[in-house]
Design a protein around this motif. Structure first.
Motif, PDB file in Angstrom:
ATOM      1  N   ARG A  37      -6.432  11.214  -8.331  1.00  0.00           N
ATOM      2  CA  ARG A  37      -6.097  10.919  -6.936  1.00  0.00           C
ATOM      3  C   ARG A  37      -7.334  10.370  -6.236  1.00  0.00           C
ATOM      4  O   ARG A  37      -8.404  10.984  -6.273  1.00  0.00           O
ATOM      5  CB  ARG A  37      -5.612  12.173  -6.214  1.00  0.00           C
ATOM      6  CG  ARG A  37      -5.119  11.870  -4.795  1.00  0.00           C
ATOM      7  CD  ARG A  37      -4.665  13.110  -4.090  1.00  0.00           C
ATOM      8  NE  ARG A  37      -5.830  13.920  -3.701  1.00  0.00           N
ATOM      9  CZ  ARG A  37      -5.734  15.070  -3.037  1.00  0.00           C
ATOM     10  NH1 ARG A  37      -4.554  15.552  -2.730  1.00  0.00           N
ATOM     11  NH2 ARG A  37      -6.821  15.741  -2.721  1.00  0.00           N
ATOM     12  N   PHE A  38      -7.166   9.228  -5.589  1.00  0.00           N
ATOM     13  CA  PHE A  38      -8.257   8.578  -4.868  1.00  0.00           C
ATOM     14  C   PHE A  38      -7.938   8.621  -3.374  1.00  0.00           C
ATOM     15  O   PHE A  38      -6.847   8.191  -2.964  1.00  0.00           O
ATOM     16  CB  PHE A  38      -8.421   7.135  -5.336  1.00  0.00           C
ATOM     17  CG  PHE A  38      -8.821   7.020  -6.781  1.00  0.00           C
ATOM     18  CD1 PHE A  38     -10.160   7.007  -7.153  1.00  0.00           C
ATOM     19  CD2 PHE A  38      -7.859   6.961  -7.782  1.00  0.00           C
ATOM     20  CE1 PHE A  38     -10.527   6.925  -8.484  1.00  0.00           C
ATOM     21  CE2 PHE A  38      -8.221   6.876  -9.120  1.00  0.00           C
ATOM     22  CZ  PHE A  38      -9.561   6.857  -9.476  1.00  0.00           C
ATOM     23  N   PRO A  39      -8.867   9.126  -2.553  1.00  0.00           N
ATOM     24  CA  PRO A  39      -8.556   9.346  -1.142  1.00  0.00           C
ATOM     25  C   PRO A  39      -8.418   8.086  -0.305  1.00  0.00           C
ATOM     26  O   PRO A  39      -7.945   8.150   0.826  1.00  0.00           O
ATOM     27  CB  PRO A  39      -9.727  10.209  -0.660  1.00  0.00           C
ATOM     28  CG  PRO A  39     -10.846   9.893  -1.597  1.00  0.00           C
ATOM     29  CD  PRO A  39     -10.204   9.616  -2.927  1.00  0.00           C
ATOM     30  N   GLY A  40      -8.824   6.931  -0.805  1.00  0.00           N
ATOM     31  CA  GLY A  40      -8.594   5.692  -0.067  1.00  0.00           C
ATOM     32  C   GLY A  40      -9.539   5.481   1.090  1.00  0.00           C
ATOM     33  O   GLY A  40      -9.124   5.060   2.170  1.00  0.00           O
ATOM     34  N   ALA A  41     -10.825   5.770   0.879  1.00  0.00           N
ATOM     35  CA  ALA A  41     -11.806   5.611   1.956  1.00  0.00           C
ATOM     36  C   ALA A  41     -11.968   4.156   2.387  1.00  0.00           C
ATOM     37  O   ALA A  41     -12.399   3.868   3.499  1.00  0.00           O
ATOM     38  CB  ALA A  41     -13.158   6.170   1.511  1.00  0.00           C
ATOM     39  N   ASP A  42     -11.605   3.205   1.510  1.00  0.00           N
ATOM     40  CA  ASP A  42     -11.808   1.790   1.819  1.00  0.00           C
ATOM     41  C   ASP A  42     -10.856   1.283   2.903  1.00  0.00           C
ATOM     42  O   ASP A  42     -11.072   0.230   3.469  1.00  0.00           O
ATOM     43  CB  ASP A  42     -11.649   0.939   0.549  1.00  0.00           C
ATOM     44  CG  ASP A  42     -10.273   1.089  -0.089  1.00  0.00           C
ATOM     45  OD1 ASP A  42      -9.699   2.182  -0.004  1.00  0.00           O
ATOM     46  OD2 ASP A  42      -9.786   0.110  -0.665  1.00  0.00           O
ATOM     47  N   ASP A  43      -9.802   2.031   3.220  1.00  0.00           N
ATOM     48  CA  ASP A  43      -8.846   1.567   4.226  1.00  0.00           C
ATOM     49  C   ASP A  43      -8.712   2.572   5.367  1.00  0.00           C
ATOM     50  O   ASP A  43      -7.655   2.702   5.974  1.00  0.00           O
ATOM     51  CB  ASP A  43      -7.475   1.300   3.598  1.00  0.00           C
ATOM     52  CG  ASP A  43      -7.033   2.446   2.706  1.00  0.00           C
ATOM     53  OD1 ASP A  43      -7.311   3.601   3.066  1.00  0.00           O
ATOM     54  OD2 ASP A  43      -6.432   2.176   1.659  1.00  0.00           O
ATOM     55  N   GLY A  44      -9.790   3.292   5.626  1.00  0.00           N
ATOM     56  CA  GLY A  44      -9.771   4.254   6.714  1.00  0.00           C
ATOM     57  C   GLY A  44      -9.117   5.580   6.354  1.00  0.00           C
ATOM     58  O   GLY A  44      -8.916   6.426   7.215  1.00  0.00           O
TER      59      GLY A  44
END
Length: 198
Positions: A37-44
Motif C-alpha cells: 500500500r502506497f499512501p500517495g504523497a505525490d498527489d496530496g
C-alpha cells in the motif's frame, strides 16, 4: 526468480514512494503474493495505491501450451488506485492477491482489456466485484528484463459494477472506457455509482 521481484519492488518504490503497509498471501500451488500500500504523497495524499508483488516472478503462459516456457511470456503486476477515506479499501488486499495469483492457479493470461472477477465485493460495501485491466505505462513504466525475458508491465485496474462488467462483455473494453470518459466518471471513487448504460 527473486531477482525479478527485487527489480520490480525497486521500480514500484521509485514510481510510488515508500509503502506504508504490506501483506502477503500464499495460495495452494502458487508462489506467495504480496500487496503493498502506497499512501500517495505525490498527489496530496488523496489517493492510495495498492500494488501486487509476486505475480511477475514467473511468465504467464498459454494454458493450452504443452510445456510452460520458464523464461519467455508476458509478466505483470497489478496496480489499483482509489480515493482514501471514503471506504475500508484496505480489505482489497486479499482480492488483489487472488487476482494476481490467477495466472499460476488458473492458467489465466492477464492483459489489457481483460475482465477479472473476484466473485465478491472488492472491499466491504463496495459496488464492484470485478475490474477492467487497463493499458500500462502511465503510473509505473514497464520494467525491461534481460533477454529472453519479457518486460514486466504494471497493469492498472479499474473497478467495474456488475452491470458495467456485463455491458463490457457485449460491447468491449474500449466502449466502456469511452462511456466512462463521456460521463466524467471518477474511477478512483470507491463508492461511485455505475455509469449510465442506456
Amino acid at each position: 526468480m527473486s531477482d525479478v521481484l527485487a527489480l520490480v519492488e525497486a521500480r514500484l518504490l521509485t514510481a510510488l514512494g515508500e509503502p506504508d503497509a504490506r501483506a502477503g498471501v500464499t495460495f495452494l500451488g502458487a508462489d506467495r503474493i504480496e500487496v503493498l500500500r502506497f499512501p500517495g504523497a505525490d498527489d496530496g495524499g488523496d489517493v492510495v495505491r495498492y500494488a501486487t508483488l509476486g505475480m511477475s516472478a514467473q511468465p504467464m503462459s498459454d494454458p493450452t501450451a504443452a510445456v510452460a516456457d520458464p523464461l519467455r511470456g508476458p509478466r505483470a503486476e497489478l496496480v489499483l488506485s482509489v480515493r482514501r477515506g471514503r471506504a475500508d479499501t484496505d480489505k482489497v488486499l486479499r482480492p488483489l492477491a487472488v487476482l494476481a495469483a490467477s495466472p499460476q492457479v488458473e492458467g489465466v493470461v492477464v492483459a489489457p482489456g481483460a475482465s477479472l472477477d473476484t466473485g465478491e465485493p472488492l472491499w466491504p460495501d463496495a459496488p464492484f466485484t470485478s475490474v477492467l485491466v487497463a493499458e500500462p505505462g502511465g503510473l509505473v513504466a514497464d520494467l525491461e528484463l534481460d533477454d529472453p525475458r519479457d518486460p514486466v508491465r504494471f497493469l492498472p485496474l479499474l473497478p467495474m459494477t456488475p452491470n458495467e462488467a456485463a455491458w463490457k462483455r457485449v460491447h468491449g473494453a474500449a466502449a466502456l472506457q469511452e462511456r466512462w470518459l463521456r460521463h466524467g466518471t471518477d474511477l478512483r471513487d470507491p463508492l461511485r455509482a455505475g455509469v449510465p448504460l442506456d
